[in-house]
Design a protein around this motif. Sequence first.
Motif, PDB file in Angstrom:
ATOM      1  N   ASN A 290      -1.180  -5.297  -0.861  1.00  0.00           N
ATOM      2  CA  ASN A 290      -0.984  -4.078  -0.073  1.00  0.00           C
ATOM      3  C   ASN A 290      -2.093  -3.056  -0.350  1.00  0.00           C
ATOM      4  O   ASN A 290      -2.595  -2.413   0.575  1.00  0.00           O
ATOM      5  N   CYS A 291      -2.470  -2.927  -1.604  1.00  0.00           N
ATOM      6  CA  CYS A 291      -3.538  -1.982  -1.952  1.00  0.00           C
ATOM      7  C   CYS A 291      -4.880  -2.418  -1.369  1.00  0.00           C
ATOM      8  O   CYS A 291      -5.622  -1.597  -0.821  1.00  0.00           O
ATOM      9  N   TYR A 292      -5.193  -3.699  -1.492  1.00  0.00           N
ATOM     10  CA  TYR A 292      -6.445  -4.193  -0.923  1.00  0.00           C
ATOM     11  C   TYR A 292      -6.459  -4.012   0.592  1.00  0.00           C
ATOM     12  O   TYR A 292      -7.496  -3.680   1.167  1.00  0.00           O
ATOM     13  N   THR A 293      -5.320  -4.207   1.220  1.00  0.00           N
ATOM     14  CA  THR A 293      -5.225  -4.023   2.673  1.00  0.00           C
ATOM     15  C   THR A 293      -5.557  -2.580   3.045  1.00  0.00           C
ATOM     16  O   THR A 293      -6.288  -2.330   4.013  1.00  0.00           O
ATOM     17  N   GLU A 294      -5.048  -1.631   2.276  1.00  0.00           N
ATOM     18  CA  GLU A 294      -5.353  -0.218   2.538  1.00  0.00           C
ATOM     19  C   GLU A 294      -6.843   0.063   2.335  1.00  0.00           C
ATOM     20  O   GLU A 294      -7.459   0.774   3.134  1.00  0.00           O
ATOM     21  N   ALA A 295      -7.420  -0.483   1.291  1.00  0.00           N
ATOM     22  CA  ALA A 295      -8.851  -0.293   1.036  1.00  0.00           C
ATOM     23  C   ALA A 295      -9.674  -0.888   2.175  1.00  0.00           C
ATOM     24  O   ALA A 295     -10.655  -0.282   2.630  1.00  0.00           O
ATOM     25  N   ILE A 296      -9.273  -2.056   2.660  1.00  0.00           N
ATOM     26  CA  ILE A 296      -9.990  -2.722   3.744  1.00  0.00           C
ATOM     27  C   ILE A 296      -9.894  -1.929   5.043  1.00  0.00           C
ATOM     28  O   ILE A 296     -10.863  -1.865   5.805  1.00  0.00           O
ATOM     29  N   LYS A 297      -8.757  -1.320   5.296  1.00  0.00           N
ATOM     30  CA  LYS A 297      -8.623  -0.472   6.493  1.00  0.00           C
ATOM     31  C   LYS A 297      -9.664   0.645   6.482  1.00  0.00           C
ATOM     32  O   LYS A 297     -10.183   1.030   7.526  1.00  0.00           O
ATOM     33  N   LEU A 298      -9.948   1.151   5.286  1.00  0.00           N
ATOM     34  CA  LEU A 298     -10.888   2.264   5.149  1.00  0.00           C
ATOM     35  C   LEU A 298     -12.340   1.810   5.054  1.00  0.00           C
ATOM     36  O   LEU A 298     -13.250   2.529   5.470  1.00  0.00           O
ATOM     37  N   LYS A 299     -12.558   0.644   4.492  1.00  0.00           N
ATOM     38  CA  LYS A 299     -13.912   0.087   4.305  1.00  0.00           C
ATOM     39  C   LYS A 299     -13.917  -1.395   4.669  1.00  0.00           C
ATOM     40  O   LYS A 299     -14.016  -2.268   3.800  1.00  0.00           O
ATOM     41  N   PRO A 300     -13.801  -1.706   5.966  1.00  0.00           N
ATOM     42  CA  PRO A 300     -13.664  -3.118   6.364  1.00  0.00           C
ATOM     43  C   PRO A 300     -14.896  -3.982   6.102  1.00  0.00           C
ATOM     44  O   PRO A 300     -14.796  -5.210   6.107  1.00  0.00           O
ATOM     45  N   ASP A 301     -16.029  -3.373   5.829  1.00  0.00           N
ATOM     46  CA  ASP A 301     -17.250  -4.148   5.595  1.00  0.00           C
ATOM     47  C   ASP A 301     -17.498  -4.455   4.117  1.00  0.00           C
ATOM     48  O   ASP A 301     -18.533  -5.021   3.763  1.00  0.00           O
ATOM     49  N   ASN A 302     -16.541  -4.126   3.255  1.00  0.00           N
ATOM     50  CA  ASN A 302     -16.715  -4.361   1.825  1.00  0.00           C
ATOM     51  C   ASN A 302     -16.223  -5.763   1.462  1.00  0.00           C
ATOM     52  O   ASN A 302     -15.022  -6.024   1.419  1.00  0.00           O
ATOM     53  N   ASP A 303     -17.158  -6.652   1.195  1.00  0.00           N
ATOM     54  CA  ASP A 303     -16.830  -8.052   0.888  1.00  0.00           C
ATOM     55  C   ASP A 303     -15.960  -8.194  -0.353  1.00  0.00           C
ATOM     56  O   ASP A 303     -15.104  -9.077  -0.418  1.00  0.00           O
ATOM     57  N   THR A 304     -16.171  -7.361  -1.342  1.00  0.00           N
ATOM     58  CA  THR A 304     -15.400  -7.442  -2.582  1.00  0.00           C
ATOM     59  C   THR A 304     -13.922  -7.204  -2.312  1.00  0.00           C
ATOM     60  O   THR A 304     -13.065  -7.886  -2.893  1.00  0.00           O
ATOM     61  N   TYR A 305     -13.610  -6.262  -1.442  1.00  0.00           N
ATOM     62  CA  TYR A 305     -12.213  -5.968  -1.134  1.00  0.00           C
ATOM     63  C   TYR A 305     -11.544  -7.180  -0.494  1.00  0.00           C
ATOM     64  O   TYR A 305     -10.415  -7.526  -0.820  1.00  0.00           O
ATOM     65  N   TRP A 306     -12.253  -7.818   0.433  1.00  0.00           N
ATOM     66  CA  TRP A 306     -11.723  -9.014   1.093  1.00  0.00           C
ATOM     67  C   TRP A 306     -11.545 -10.158   0.089  1.00  0.00           C
ATOM     68  O   TRP A 306     -10.534 -10.869   0.117  1.00  0.00           O
ATOM     69  N   THR A 307     -12.528 -10.335  -0.787  1.00  0.00           N
ATOM     70  CA  THR A 307     -12.459 -11.403  -1.789  1.00  0.00           C
ATOM     71  C   THR A 307     -11.268 -11.201  -2.720  1.00  0.00           C
ATOM     72  O   THR A 307     -10.506 -12.144  -2.989  1.00  0.00           O
TER      73      THR A 307
END
Length: 95
Positions: A62-79
């Motif tokens: 859930n936290c990573y999903t929120e981070a990705i919503k804000l910074k969808p181009d950050n590969d580390t968050y997706w990984t």
Amino acid sequence: MIDSNKSMNFYNEGDSFYREGNYGEAVIRFAEAVKIDPHNYRAWHDKGLCLYKLGNYEEAINCYTEAIKLKPDNDTYWTNKGYSLYKHGNYEEAI
């Protein structure tokens, strides 16, 4: 009104606890940071890191999903979201 400075103060405290390996205290600080400023993507991500370390994969996702919503181009968050999905047993979604 969002107090970005206060949010970053909590974030910095959380980061210190994270570096010490005190993930429970870090989660508390990161949670305060995002409560104050829901756009603090670093706090969302780092809260996810701590939750992952604590074995709470669902909340980490859930936290990573929120981070990705804000910074969808950050590969580390997706990984990191993928690692959490895998550990949580969501193998197909983790791919």
